[in-house]
Design a protein around this motif. Structure first.
Motif, mmCIF file in Angstrom:
data_model
loop_
_atom_site.group_PDB
_atom_site.id
_atom_site.type_symbol
_atom_site.label_atom_id
_atom_site.label_comp_id
_atom_site.label_asym_id
_atom_site.label_seq_id
_atom_site.Cartn_x
_atom_site.Cartn_y
_atom_site.Cartn_z
ATOM 1 N N PRO A 72 0.800 -1.232 0.000
ATOM 2 C CA PRO A 72 0.000 0.000 0.000
ATOM 3 C C PRO A 72 0.828 1.274 0.000
ATOM 4 O O PRO A 72 0.377 2.302 -0.482
ATOM 5 C CB PRO A 72 -0.839 -0.122 1.279
ATOM 6 N N GLY A 73 2.057 1.230 0.528
ATOM 7 C CA GLY A 73 2.854 2.447 0.594
ATOM 8 C C GLY A 73 3.564 2.801 -0.699
ATOM 9 O O GLY A 73 4.084 3.913 -0.835
ATOM 10 N N SER A 74 3.595 1.885 -1.663
ATOM 11 C CA SER A 74 4.288 2.134 -2.928
ATOM 12 C C SER A 74 3.387 2.920 -3.879
ATOM 13 O O SER A 74 2.158 2.924 -3.735
ATOM 14 C CB SER A 74 4.665 0.807 -3.585
ATOM 15 N N PRO A 75 3.970 3.600 -4.882
ATOM 16 C CA PRO A 75 3.126 4.298 -5.862
ATOM 17 C C PRO A 75 2.109 3.378 -6.530
ATOM 18 O O PRO A 75 0.948 3.756 -6.701
ATOM 19 C CB PRO A 75 4.145 4.848 -6.865
ATOM 20 N N GLU A 76 2.531 2.161 -6.901
ATOM 21 C CA GLU A 76 1.598 1.228 -7.532
ATOM 22 C C GLU A 76 0.535 0.771 -6.542
ATOM 23 O O GLU A 76 -0.623 0.565 -6.910
ATOM 24 C CB GLU A 76 2.362 0.015 -8.100
ATOM 25 N N GLY A 77 0.934 0.633 -5.284
ATOM 26 C CA GLY A 77 -0.035 0.251 -4.259
ATOM 27 C C GLY A 77 -1.083 1.327 -4.046
ATOM 28 O O GLY A 77 -2.270 1.023 -3.856
ATOM 29 N N LYS A 79 -2.064 3.519 -6.293
ATOM 30 C CA LYS A 79 -2.963 3.466 -7.461
ATOM 31 C C LYS A 79 -3.975 2.332 -7.299
ATOM 32 O O LYS A 79 -5.161 2.494 -7.624
ATOM 33 C CB LYS A 79 -2.155 3.264 -8.746
ATOM 34 N N ALA A 80 -3.506 1.197 -6.790
ATOM 35 C CA ALA A 80 -4.413 0.055 -6.612
ATOM 36 C C ALA A 80 -5.501 0.380 -5.589
ATOM 37 O O ALA A 80 -6.661 -0.017 -5.765
ATOM 38 C CB ALA A 80 -3.617 -1.179 -6.184
ATOM 39 N N ILE A 81 -5.122 1.087 -4.515
ATOM 40 C CA ILE A 81 -6.125 1.492 -3.530
ATOM 41 C C ILE A 81 -7.179 2.381 -4.177
ATOM 42 O O ILE A 81 -8.388 2.181 -3.999
ATOM 43 C CB ILE A 81 -5.454 2.227 -2.348
ATOM 44 N N LEU A 82 -6.736 3.375 -4.941
ATOM 45 C CA LEU A 82 -7.681 4.295 -5.588
ATOM 46 C C LEU A 82 -8.555 3.549 -6.591
ATOM 47 O O LEU A 82 -9.758 3.825 -6.707
ATOM 48 C CB LEU A 82 -6.927 5.429 -6.273
ATOM 49 N N HIS A 83 -7.970 2.608 -7.319
ATOM 50 C CA HIS A 83 -8.757 1.836 -8.287
ATOM 51 C C HIS A 83 -9.836 1.031 -7.568
ATOM 52 O O HIS A 83 -10.993 0.982 -8.024
ATOM 53 C CB HIS A 83 -7.840 0.910 -9.080
ATOM 54 N N ALA A 84 -9.467 0.427 -6.446
ATOM 55 C CA ALA A 84 -10.453 -0.350 -5.676
ATOM 56 C C ALA A 84 -11.563 0.553 -5.151
ATOM 57 O O ALA A 84 -12.743 0.171 -5.166
ATOM 58 C CB ALA A 84 -9.746 -1.063 -4.525
ATOM 59 N N ILE A 85 -11.196 1.761 -4.698
ATOM 60 C CA ILE A 85 -12.220 2.690 -4.200
ATOM 61 C C ILE A 85 -13.148 3.116 -5.334
ATOM 62 O O ILE A 85 -14.373 3.171 -5.151
ATOM 63 C CB ILE A 85 -11.562 3.920 -3.541
ATOM 64 N N GLU A 135 -6.356 9.614 -12.697
ATOM 65 C CA GLU A 135 -5.851 10.187 -13.943
ATOM 66 C C GLU A 135 -4.678 11.132 -13.683
ATOM 67 O O GLU A 135 -3.743 11.212 -14.483
ATOM 68 C CB GLU A 135 -6.989 10.878 -14.683
ATOM 69 N N ALA A 136 -4.700 11.819 -12.545
ATOM 70 C CA ALA A 136 -3.566 12.674 -12.180
ATOM 71 C C ALA A 136 -2.313 11.846 -11.907
ATOM 72 O O ALA A 136 -1.183 12.365 -11.997
ATOM 73 C CB ALA A 136 -3.910 13.511 -10.952
ATOM 74 N N LEU A 137 -2.498 10.558 -11.584
ATOM 75 C CA LEU A 137 -1.375 9.650 -11.334
ATOM 76 C C LEU A 137 -1.100 8.757 -12.542
ATOM 77 O O LEU A 137 -0.494 7.683 -12.408
ATOM 78 C CB LEU A 137 -1.687 8.789 -10.101
ATOM 79 N N ASP A 138 -1.553 9.205 -13.732
ATOM 80 C CA ASP A 138 -1.317 8.482 -14.995
ATOM 81 C C ASP A 138 -1.948 7.092 -14.993
ATOM 82 O O ASP A 138 -1.376 6.133 -15.516
ATOM 83 C CB ASP A 138 0.179 8.373 -15.301
ATOM 84 N N SER A 139 -3.124 6.991 -14.403
ATOM 85 C CA SER A 139 -3.867 5.746 -14.434
ATOM 86 C C SER A 139 -5.315 6.078 -14.758
ATOM 87 O O SER A 139 -5.641 7.222 -15.099
ATOM 88 C CB SER A 139 -3.743 5.017 -13.098
ATOM 89 N N PHE A 140 -6.192 5.096 -14.681
ATOM 90 C CA PHE A 140 -7.611 5.330 -14.954
ATOM 91 C C PHE A 140 -8.404 4.137 -14.438
ATOM 92 O O PHE A 140 -7.848 3.043 -14.241
ATOM 93 C CB PHE A 140 -7.874 5.530 -16.455
#
Length: 275
Positions: A72-77, A79-85, A135-140
């Protein structure tokens, strides 16, 4: 010909794209509010909502045990939290509109519809807040796999309004009150104030959604002369065994009208973690 509220709810449920779904949700919620404020409420009407709402082609939906876990503390983690939310919030939009459309055969005050339309409107805002941060973190939303079981509670309670109120706002959304402070801390530690602000909005408004669940659950119990605590325990055991696990955010649960004797007895029935 003017749409009824149930038909509006059904239209949201049948819209697949997340941004389009939430835009329609906002539109219909505003129409409902404006007509209520003018003293000319939109007719409730009837609809036959789909058993499963329309969904975008992505994300890929996986069994909970197959969803990849990231630190959860990593950048990818993060992003995964936000995607799950985002996935949770999109399901919540549909859960609240489904509650509006599916139970119109039950005589309920207009205040019932006021509350769930407002909740659906707020969940739509939450979805877009989180998508904006992704999207601000280059994801979607759709970039990562998601939990396939989110709609199960709706299917299981499709013919039981009290079961729906018990499981969705009073178990699932109450669980959000328990876990969101920890997520906020993760983004505070990452020095991401924009995401912290978004999560704080969600956290504050979710208390109201749990409170609406408790209010209308208690209303129906009172109307039928049923003990709310005993009925809640019976319904959770039936539809969501193992659904209440500590730690609990007792302060926010109490603020939402859920005293400890609603959820602690269910938690105490669970086997110990090491069994």
């Amino acid at each position: 010909m003017s749409l009824t509220l149930a038909e509006m709810a059904d239209a949201v449920l049948r819209t697949a794209d997340g941004r389009e779904k939430t835009a329609l949700s906002h539109k219909y919620a505003a129409m409902w509010r404006e007509n209520r404020d003018a003293g000319t409420p939109i007719a409730i009407g009837t609809a036959t909502p789909p058993m499963q709402p329309a969904r975008p082609a992505q994300p890929e939906l996986l069994s909970p045990r197959d969803v990849p876990r990231r630190k959860p503390g990593s950048p990818e983690g993060r992003k995964a939290i936000l995607h799950a939310i985002a996935h949770i919030e999109l399901n919540a939009v549909d859960l609240h509109w489904d509650l509006v459309a599916r139970f119109t055969h039950i005589d309920m005050p207009l205040g019932f519809y006021d509350d769930w339309v407002k909740s659906a409107d707020e969940e739509s805002k939450h979805f877009n807040l989180v998508c904006d941060r992704l999207e601000a973190l280059d994801s979607f939303y759709g970039d990562l796999p998601a939990h396939a079981g989110m709609w199960r509670a709706a299917e299981d309670t499709a013919e039981d309004i009290m079961g729906r109120l018990a499981v969705v706002p009073m178990v699932l959304e109450a669980r959000g009150l328990d876990v969101t402070p920890g997520m906020i801390r993760i983004f505070q530690n990452a020095k991401d104030p924009e995401t912290v602000n978004a999560l704080e909005v969600i956290y504050a408004e979710e208390v109201g959604h749990v409170a609406y669940g408790a209010k209308w659950f208690n209303f129906l119990c009172g109307r039928d002369g049923i003990d709310p605590k005993d009925e809640f325990h019976a319904l959770v055991r039936r539809y969501f065994p193992g659904g209440t696990k500590p730690p609990f955010n007792e302060e926010k649960r109490a603020e939402a009208g859920m005293p400890p004797d609603f959820y602690w007895p269910l938690a105490d029935e669970l086997p110990p973690a090491w069994s």
